[in-house]
Design an enzyme around this catalytic site. Structure first.
Site, mmCIF file in Angstrom:
data_model
loop_
_atom_site.group_PDB
_atom_site.id
_atom_site.type_symbol
_atom_site.label_atom_id
_atom_site.label_comp_id
_atom_site.label_asym_id
_atom_site.label_seq_id
_atom_site.Cartn_x
_atom_site.Cartn_y
_atom_site.Cartn_z
ATOM 1 N N TYR A 311 0.877 -1.119 -0.007
ATOM 2 C CA TYR A 311 0.023 0.078 -0.074
ATOM 3 C C TYR A 311 0.823 1.338 -0.271
ATOM 4 C CZ TYR A 311 -3.728 3.400 1.620
ATOM 5 O OH TYR A 311 -4.489 4.366 1.910
ATOM 6 N N CYS A 312 0.753 2.181 -0.783
ATOM 7 C CA CYS A 312 1.318 3.457 -0.896
ATOM 8 C C CYS A 312 2.699 3.193 -1.009
ATOM 9 C CB CYS A 312 1.032 4.256 0.286
ATOM 10 S SG CYS A 312 1.622 5.867 0.040
ATOM 11 N N LEU A 313 3.580 3.755 -0.135
ATOM 12 C CA LEU A 313 5.006 3.467 -0.351
ATOM 13 C C LEU A 313 5.610 2.179 -0.213
ATOM 14 C CD1 LEU A 313 6.765 6.814 1.237
ATOM 15 C CD2 LEU A 313 5.858 6.296 -0.994
ATOM 16 N N GLY A 315 3.738 -0.344 -1.581
ATOM 17 C CA GLY A 315 3.608 -0.884 -2.636
ATOM 18 C C GLY A 315 4.855 -0.587 -3.656
#
Length: 581
Positions: A311-313, A315
């Site tokens: 998720y987000c960073l 990812g």
């Protein structure tokens, strides 16, 4: 065909500022003190942007004539500006004189400055964006909705309450000021309302911490079905946020949903670093974070491939790890059954409005601030995100709380959002310079543990989620993974923003998503707009769609759940790291 990505190693790899010799300590100290005064914003970068704009405007007589004509037109059309679509002026009270005139004059000023700061020939695009953004922020500060005597809603509330709303607003302001100025060892009561404590109200899905090192705790969640799918699901959250965004209240917990569907779920919980961790870098987060967790997932699953989710960073880091694994040149690691990226960028050439804070001068000041502290404080980063949407997150909130005396009742998402974390100097500097500023990951220059990686090496099936109103990871930027990876990609566009679009549980009202029913390997590239025009829109949550995709990309046979930590547990979830402040 998808664009192939070559592994190009720069002949002279630029050193991250965190690794520089400290011979320029005096310069860093001076810039760090200036950055404290400006909130991390470089006054040099700001002045260069405005200088570029006004000097080019000064030699653009055609543009100046256009602006003069616009002013004359505005005078002729006084009182006729359209204020529709602006939530600040939705109330019927703004239709009455003189408040309607205030709102219309303000909208005309907005239109003029938008015209003045855009379309000036010769201005560098980044400078034009900075000037336009700054003009919007200054205008929003002086909106008539922000002041007592020019806001009819505030005056009506004061009259109806006999002045009580203004008194309540003053008390709200006083409490917030005391809370901000209080020393760390003095507890100031929070605004009245329910509290959300990790392990008590949020992050309550049952589980055990089964592994820990100096950077992460790994949580295994207890099975809630008699049999489970063979492949573990490993979730890598962003390290700029506490992991429980994905395990909020029981009704909107992604973790609980997956466990109830028969998946064995593992979650990384990042430690909240301090000044002693200033030299932790991206490679440490890769080695001690993703790779260490994958090793444990591989052990727990008995060698079966792992469904990895970022998720987000988290990812972005997972994409780096996946490229390293699929290249086969970075040692032996767990096999991946699939890779899921949630609102995660891999190409940073178009990062949205966050890019306004990314240039050499801005990063020099931010590096100096982190060098002095040893980390970037979570509150400092939160202020940058608030600035992107100051109209709603700052000015409208201040108007409601300090002029109308209203308090927004806290909820689980708001509480999580205020539970900020710190970022080590070296890691954050490497991330901003290597990914945001130079775009090394997308352009084949990124080195993971000293070896080059290319996202084109990823062959593992990918499920990628973007969100429609994402100001952190704009969905068209997320979509660029199609140009970088050789994998078959299922892309979903969810309604909502960076957080609410991901925390989109079944049964949540007014949620929808867009997807293509079939993604065929070798079908060729489709532009974001073409994809959007041809995608199917489905009502409801994208979670069931994704969960069925996970099942299709694994062994559909279920087995008995593995023992918690294979018999070795360190303590109950949510663990210790998530409670660190």
């Amino acid at each position: 065909m998808k664009t192939a990505q070559l592994k190009v190693v720069p002949t002279t790899a630029p050193k991250p500022p965190a690794a520089e010799q400290q011979s320029n300590a005096l310069d860093l100290y001076l810039q760090s003190q200036m950055a404290r005064l400006t909130g991390g914003v470089s006054p040099i970068a700001m002045s260069l942007a405005f200088q570029d704009w006004w000097q080019h405007l000064a030699v653009a007589p055609g543009k100046c004539t256009e602006l003069a004509a616009s002013c004359l037109g505005a005078l002729a059309a006084a009182g006729k500006a359209d204020v529709g679509g602006d939530s600040r002026f939705d109330s019927d009270a703004w239709r009455q004189w003189p408040y309607a005139q205030y709102a219309q004059n303000f909208k005309q000023a907005e239109q003029f400055w938008n015209q003045a700061t855009t379309g000036v020939r010769g201005v560098a695009p980044h400078h034009a964006e900075v000037v336009a953004f700054t003009a919007r922020q200054l205008l929003d500060m002086y909106s008539p909705s922000n002041f007592l005597w020019t806001n009819p809603e505030v005056l009506r509330a004061a009259a109806a309450s006999g002045g009580r709303s203004l008194m309540d607003g003053a008390l709200n302001w006083r409490r917030d000021l005391c809370r901000r100025l209080a020393p760390p060892d003095m507890a100031v009561p929070e605004p009245t309302g329910p509290s959300y404590v990790p392990g008590q109200d949020v992050a309550v899905t049952p589980g055990e911490v089964i592994f820990s090192n100096e950077l992460i705790e790994l949580i295994q969640y207890a099975p809630q079905t008699e049999h489970v799918y063979r492949e573990p699901v490993l979730i890598v959250p962003s390290w700029i946020m506490k992991y429980y965004i994905l395990d909020l209240s029981p009704h909107n917990s992604l973790v609980r949903y997956l466990v109830q569907q028969g998946h064995t779920v593992l979650m990384l919980s990042w430690r909240n670093p301090d000044q002693h961790d200033r030299d932790m870098g991206m490679d440490d987060y890769l080695r001690l974070g993703v790779f260490a967790a994958l090793e444990q997932a591989d052990r727990l699953g008995g060698g079966v491939p792992v469904h990895a989710v970022g998720y987000c960073l988290g990812g972005t880091l997972l994409a780096i790890a996946s490229a390293a694994i699929d290249s086969g040149e970075h040692g032996k690691h767990a096999k991946l059954a699939s890779v899921t990226l949630l609102a995660a960028q891999t190409d940073f050439s178009e990062p949205g409005e966050l890019g306004l804070f990314i240039d050499d001068s801005e990063l020099a000041f931010l590096d100096a601030l982190m060098w002095d502290q040893g980390y970037l404080d979570g509150d400092q980063m939160a202020a940058s995100f608030q600035l992107l949407h100051a109209r709603d997150l700052v000015w409208s909130r201040m108007m409601r709380e300090y002029l109308m005396g209203e308090r927004t009742a806290p909820n689980d998402l708001m509480t999580w959002n205020a539970d900020s974390t710190r970022l080590p100097f070296r890691m954050h500097s490497e991330y901003l310079h290597g990914l945001f500023l130079r775009n090394d990951l997308a352009e084949g220059r990124y080195l993971a543990q000293g070896k080059p990686i290319a996202l084109s090496d990823i062959r593992t099936p990918m499920f990628v989620v973007g969100t429609e109103r994402d100001h952190v990871s704009p969905w068209r930027s997320v979509y660029k993974i199609h140009l970088l990876s050789g994998a078959v990609i299922d892309f979903v566009l969810a309604s909502g923003g960076h957080n609410a679009g991901i925390v989109s549980e079944p049964g949540h009202a007014n949620r929808s998503y867009r997807c293509h029913p079939d993604n065929v390997a070798g079908a060729g590239y489709t532009s974001p707009q073409e994809w959007l025009d041809s995608a199917d829109r489905k009502e409801g949550s994208w979670w069931p769609h994704w969960q069925q995709w996970l099942v299709r990309h694994g062994d559909r046979h279920r087995v008995a759940p593995p023992a918690m930590g294979l018999g070795r547990v360190l303590g109950p979830a949510p663990g210790r790291f998530v409670l660190q402040h």
